[in-house]
Scaffold this active site. Structure first.
Site, mmCIF file in Angstrom:
data_model
loop_
_atom_site.group_PDB
_atom_site.id
_atom_site.type_symbol
_atom_site.label_atom_id
_atom_site.label_comp_id
_atom_site.label_asym_id
_atom_site.label_seq_id
_atom_site.Cartn_x
_atom_site.Cartn_y
_atom_site.Cartn_z
ATOM 1 N N ASN A 30 0.827 -1.205 0.000
ATOM 2 C CA ASN A 30 0.000 0.000 0.000
ATOM 3 C C ASN A 30 0.858 1.250 0.000
ATOM 4 O O ASN A 30 1.956 1.272 0.545
ATOM 5 C CB ASN A 30 -0.962 0.006 1.201
ATOM 6 C CG ASN A 30 -0.362 0.635 2.435
ATOM 7 O OD1 ASN A 30 -0.273 1.860 2.544
ATOM 8 N ND2 ASN A 30 0.085 -0.188 3.367
ATOM 9 N N CYS A 73 8.642 7.166 8.908
ATOM 10 C CA CYS A 73 8.400 8.210 7.922
ATOM 11 C C CYS A 73 9.721 8.842 7.526
ATOM 12 O O CYS A 73 10.606 8.992 8.352
ATOM 13 C CB CYS A 73 7.516 9.299 8.497
ATOM 14 S SG CYS A 73 6.078 8.659 9.325
ATOM 15 N N LYS A 90 6.463 2.752 17.392
ATOM 16 C CA LYS A 90 6.249 1.705 16.394
ATOM 17 C C LYS A 90 7.480 1.596 15.514
ATOM 18 O O LYS A 90 7.835 2.531 14.797
ATOM 19 C CB LYS A 90 5.016 2.048 15.558
ATOM 20 C CG LYS A 90 4.650 0.974 14.552
ATOM 21 C CD LYS A 90 3.245 1.179 14.047
ATOM 22 C CE LYS A 90 2.873 0.172 12.988
ATOM 23 N NZ LYS A 90 1.494 0.376 12.529
ATOM 24 N N THR A 105 5.143 -1.833 7.956
ATOM 25 C CA THR A 105 5.265 -2.536 6.668
ATOM 26 C C THR A 105 6.698 -2.509 6.137
ATOM 27 O O THR A 105 7.500 -1.673 6.540
ATOM 28 C CB THR A 105 4.341 -1.892 5.623
ATOM 29 O OG1 THR A 105 4.699 -0.514 5.495
ATOM 30 C CG2 THR A 105 2.885 -1.995 6.032
ATOM 31 N N GLY A 144 -0.226 6.748 1.717
ATOM 32 C CA GLY A 144 0.400 8.067 1.838
ATOM 33 C C GLY A 144 -0.085 8.823 3.056
ATOM 34 O O GLY A 144 -0.111 10.044 3.068
ATOM 35 N N LEU A 145 -0.462 8.058 4.078
ATOM 36 C CA LEU A 145 -0.807 8.676 5.363
ATOM 37 C C LEU A 145 -1.912 9.713 5.241
ATOM 38 O O LEU A 145 -1.927 10.719 5.954
ATOM 39 C CB LEU A 145 0.455 9.237 6.014
ATOM 40 C CG LEU A 145 1.504 8.146 6.316
ATOM 41 C CD1 LEU A 145 2.859 8.751 6.610
ATOM 42 C CD2 LEU A 145 1.060 7.258 7.465
#
Ligand SMILES: Cc1cc2nc3c(=O)[nH]c(=O)nc-3n(C[C@H](O)[C@H](O)[C@H](O)COP(=O)(O)OP(=O)(O)OC[C@H]3O[C@@H](n4cnc5c(N)ncnc54)[C@H](O)[C@@H]3O)c2cc1C
Ligand SMILES: Cc1cc2nc3c(=O)[nH]c(=O)nc-3n(C[C@H](O)[C@H](O)[C@H](O)COP(=O)(O)OP(=O)(O)OC[C@H]3O[C@@H](n4cnc5c(N)ncnc54)[C@H](O)[C@@H]3O)c2cc1C
Ligand SMILES: Cc1cc2nc3c(=O)[nH]c(=O)nc-3n(C[C@H](O)[C@H](O)[C@H](O)COP(=O)(O)O)c2cc1C
Ligand SMILES: Cc1cc2nc3c(=O)[nH]c(=O)nc-3n(C[C@H](O)[C@H](O)[C@H](O)COP(=O)(O)O)c2cc1C
Ligand code: FES
Ligand code: FES
Lengths: 303, 276, 303, 276
Positions: free
Chosen positions: A69, A130, A165, A193, A72-73
């Site tokens: 996926n 990110c 995370k 991911t 794109g947040l």
């Protein structure tokens, strides 16, 4: 007697160890196929200071036992979350964990500050996978120093417990885990991911508009269990296991390997009843094995 | 709702096109025109994701004479075995179980008035128009409903006998002239629209993107309301993965809308047709 | 006209781009379900200076669209390979590539020296995903400096082209790729397996005796394609793509993303006719797309 | 060889135990006692690996009256639905296709002489003994062949009617006494062996590890030759993954041997039984 499913993630009490993973369950109000109040918790879609549209389509592609996926947040922004979403879910028995991300340390702090003191939130989860805009796109989660910096800054800005995370996209996940523990993280969740890619052989273009995307689903489960086990050996804060969980047995693998709770992501898409089924599966397992509490299993792997 | 049901039939309607059905009792959620179901094609985790199928027909023995006995009812889908997912689906047989979630998505908006209703279909797009045709003839004269079906060749013209009992007008075109008139379905639409006043006509279309884009542009030119049924990759089908975003223009502003939740039916002017 | 499948990996000519991956096709003489001489090449099971028994069972476990293995580099040793195995395969049109591994730089050099000048070998492939015994178990493949050192040492010891097989278990695979290119590698192959783990929830023991194992199969394909594409952007030596390839379409994805050839591993186990089927699939594809040579596809991804 | 064949039947033989068969023409490779096939249980890549199944019966109408017509022949397997793989297999139906590789592995070694042949089976282990029984009665008097079948309960005692026509001796034991004698099959073997000279007896066993370990130790004590059929995880079934290694003692030295290639049949003294 009914087995006890409740667990503790540091100071956070969960009625059971099954949470919905960030980005895979909306803001907790989209699904009406079962009673979401049965869950241990719901991690919201990642929140940023301002609303974001996300990436252009196509955004997903199916792979062997997985999917890529590049959402794109996309998110409503922290302001709309507090005003429109939180009032509808803040009263639940399922713990609400606000997932936070940013391109700079300040982004994380801004979101944390806006959430500070809001009722109905149990903890923050920092998504550090990110790209850091100040560091040429290097991910926060790839660099122990950067990761620690984010955690320290957020800890100063919030009284909520902070779950960090971790990204699986590192040579040794233990180094980042140790660094964020030392920086004050209250718990860890892993894994996010794994970057992947798929190609349309007829058009010779990537199948995702964004070229690469994050791999999730059963495909990554063995990698995630390995990382949970590795990290559990070197930190003393609780771990939430994530990655390809689709059955009670999957959840048990993570718990035995060292996780105190689990998050279910991709399975919510293709099997919307996954989480309630895992809950009843865990109860059945404990019952049939005559184990009184799920806590008796956590980190009991014999090697 | 989500359930696993025994397949009633899964038969080839035309080479590579299949009809699949399972029981759908009367007291299950009502299905609107254009809605879809998400079905699992494998038991294991590969293929992983469900596939979206637009509802073709739904009803009892009146619709499906093959149903044994009154009180029974079923839902049927029409699909083309194109890739892995639909290929797996095509191998399922009567009596196998099929796991589904549905009905999902929005529906065609039925207009308050209108003297001409043009339903323009290509390929399996036809499937989302059957329920619509039935809804339309309930409120409008049957002669006002006109189904236009196009395809490359005879074998792409599916299931007309299912529509004939409805009594609506049916026009068929094939590019190679092997069935109906030779030409494109969009040409038929274009000449039909020329003869009618804009405010009395409504267009509804489902099929390949280039066809729908053309239908949209013809309708726009004539300022005729046009609804389109979009398709695209979906992760969940019910609004939680954000994987199905499509570009939409709302008041001139480009936005993402969820195909599964805000769609699959959109007003054609809102749709960004890309380079097509 | 029959499409041209032949490719060039530096100075190595291959009749087609489909090779059997190391450790998944024995020494090239075990399989009799098809004519192995149809293949582009066969990469042998990893060779060490002395024979090795490998790890205790259980050695494999199935996962979602993948499997974990801890074969432990069981092999007959370079001496027995040269004396007993090579004479039976050295004459094939399929190129024989000797896979080499070690726990020290000297191990690699020893094997390379023993193979030097032997007829019937087309190239060496260095498996650098092995723990370096002198560096406390850190993998050669995780450290650009160590990886380069192995390559330089082997290049001095051999006149065969040297292919370096990269480990996916790093934060940025491009750094190792660049380092081994600079050290003189003639080609790269990627990816090797990704460390993973699975747990027996009843016994609460790992399902592999060795606790963790290497994940392979369709599950890892998107990760492998991403890495091939990333590496192809930064090196100018040829790349051989590996990871979850099971169909002609899979192979095409890798070729378009930047690989000049591919290796098939796990698929040989569950679908023994995979490689001949990929070959005919590639021919059909080129034919139907009217592309005269497979070389017209390599690295043609449009982004 | 490798092929995809239409399933002739896949029927429940006892709760959770199934017999599955497909056509196996006479000119296909001959199948020895104890050999196995690797079958795919799913079309997608999950479950990924083939599952090993020991050949139960093979032959024409003489063996399978359900085969319609002379000249036809089939191979049949007996399996228990225990995990995901065999669970998927159990859902297949007549007419579905099954992809197989086989026959694989070694066979039981038929002794040159011997007055007593004890075939000791537990659970689906029985399946690898039918072909063996037929081979034995071809070269030895039928009365010299003795099948001993054990299980926890009546429902674990499978397929005896298949063996009865062979005319061999059959002893049945169940732990709960619901069928045959109450007790353990290893006790029956032990008392039988007491009455025969070591060099005239041969033991062949297939079943759960603890049972086979016990059979091996009883045989060893009496210095009676014993062959065992081992099971374990397999990646390929034909010697290329090295995933199926089992620990074997060869001349006192511990070695790894491939279950799929050097086995599944081993001399019991060579086998390392672990802590069992
Ligand atoms: C709302 C909706 C209704 C649909 N109704 C029908 C119908 O009535 N009859 C019918 O034959 N098909 C219909 N489709 C398409 C169908 O869902 C299949 O997924 C699509 O044809 C892909 O086929 P596959 O799974 O065999 O291909 P695969 O190659 O296996 O698909 C790979 C992935 O791409 C996605 N994908 C690729 N192309 C499409 C596409 N055009 N639309 C959706 N997903 C795609 C698939 O969902 C899957 O995740 C519909 C799709 C949508 C979104
Ligand atoms: C030579 C041989 C002959 C066999 N013959 C028969 C037979 O005739 N009838 C029958 O019912 N079963 C037989 N088995 C076992 C059968 O192959 C199944 O794989 C096993 O029962 C696991 O079942 P599953 O796939 O449902 O379990 P899963 O849980 O899906 O298996 C997971 C993985 O573990 C492996 N595995 C776990 N336990 C075993 C085991 N005991 N043996 C082999 N692999 C295992 C499987 O191969 C698979 O890769 C045989 C196995 C071997 C090696
Ligand atoms: C469509 C999608 C969107 C996601 N969005 C987020 C997100 O916003 N923030 C985040 O931390 N993780 C996000 N993730 C990662 C998941 O929370 C989870 O870590 C990952 O998918 C692995 O778990 P799974 O295999 O169960 O899906 C997303 C995953 C998917 C599939
Ligand atoms: C059972 C097994 C044994 C392997 N042995 C070796 C080896 O000896 N040397 C090596 O470089 N790679 C070895 N590999 C890795 C493969 O060559 C390949 O890189 C990896 O499996 C990914 O490809 P695949 O997904 O097609 O299997 C082995 C893989 C498997 C599954
Ligand atoms: S398909 Fe998941 S949000 Fe639309
Ligand atoms: S199962 Fe692969 S070598 Fe035996």
């Amino acid at each position: 007697m009914k087995p006890d499913l409740s667990v503790q993630i540091g100071s956070i009490h969960l009625q059971n160890p099954v949470l919905a993973a960030s980005g895979t369950f909306g803001y907790g109000e989209e699904v009406d196929l079962f009673d979401v109040n049965l869950l241990g918790g719901i991690v919201t879609k990642g929140l940023s200071p301002k609303p974001r549209m996300g990436n252009p389509p196509p955004r997903i592609v199916e792979t062997g036992a997985g999917m890529l996926n590049t959402i794109g947040l996309e998110n409503v922004g922290v302001e709309a979350f507090v005003r429109e979403k939180l009032p509808r879910i803040g009263h639940l028995k399922a713990a609400i964990i606000a997932n936070v991300f940013g391109g700079t340390v300040e982004d994380y702090v801004t979101v944390a500050q806006r959430l500070e003191g809001e009722k109905g939130i149990a903890a923050l989860e920092l998504n550090i996978s990110c790209p850091n805009v100040h560091q040429g796109g290097m991910e926060f989660g790839n660099d122990p120093g950067l990761a620690a910096e984010v955690v320290r800054a957020v800890k100063r800005a919030t009284r909520f417990p902070v779950i960090v995370k971790l990204s699986p996209n590192v040579t040794d996940v233990r180094l980042v885990a140790k660094a964020v523990e030392d920086a004050g993280a209250d718990a860890l969740s892993l894994i996010n991911t794994i970057p992947g890619m798929a190609v349309d052989v007829y058009t010779r273009r990537p199948l995702l508009k964004n070229i690469t995307g994050g791999l999730s689903g059963p495909a990554i489960k063995p990698i995630a269990i390995r990382m949970v086990w590795q990290v559990s050996k070197v930190v003393s804060i609780p771990i939430i296991g994530i990655g390809g969980i689709a059955t009670a047995r999957d959840a048990l693998e993570f718990l035995i390997a060292g996780a105190s709770a689990v998050q279910v992501g991709t399975a919510n898409f293709y099997e919307p009843l996954t989480m309630p089924r895992i809950l009843s599966g865990l109860e059945e397992f404990l019952h049939s094995q005559e184990i009184p509490s799920i806590r008796n299993l956590i980190g009991t792997l014999q090697v | 709702m989500q359930q696993s049901s025994k397949i009633l039939w899964n038969t080839e309607a035309s080479p590579n096109y299949y009809k699949i059905a399972f029981p759908y009792p009367e007291n299950y959620p009502a299905i609107g025109s254009g809605q879809f179901f998400m079905v699992r094609v494998a038991e294991g985790s590969d293929p992983l994701l469900r596939r979206a199928l637009a509802v073709y027909r739904v009803g009892g023995v009146d619709v499906f004479p093959e149903l044994k006995g009154p009180g029974l009812s079923a839902v049927e889908f029409l699909y083309r075995a194109v890739g892995r997912g639909t290929g797996f689906l095509a191998k399922k047989r009567e009596g196998d179980s099929l796991d589904w979630v549905g009905p999902l998505g929005n529906s065609y908006t039925l207009p308050k008035e209108g003297a001409h209703h043009y339903l323009v279909a290509g390929g399996t797009g036809l499937s989302s128009l059957y329920v619509l045709a039935k809804e339309l003839i309930k409120i409008f004269p049957v002669s006002s409903v006109h189904l236009m079906v196009g395809g490359r060749s005879q074998k792409d013209i599916l299931c007309l006998p299912d529509f004939e009992p409805l009594g609506i007008q049916i026009s068929v075109t094939t590019e190679d002239g092997t069935k109906g008139a030779r030409g494109r379905v969009t040409d038929v639409l274009e000449s039909a629209l020329r003869t009618v006043p804009s405010d009395s006509a409504h267009v509804y279309t489902a099929g390949p993107i280039p066809m729908m884009a053309k239908v949209a542009s013809i309708s726009k030119e004539r300022k005729i309301a046009c609804q389109v049924s979009l398709e695209g990759p979906m992760g969940c089908g019910f609004g939680i993965c954000l994987g199905c975003s499509v570009e939409i223009f709302e008041k001139g502003e480009r936005k993402y809308r969820l195909l599964c939740k805000h769609g699959p039916i959109f007003n054609s002017e809102e749709v960004y047709w890309g380079e097509a």
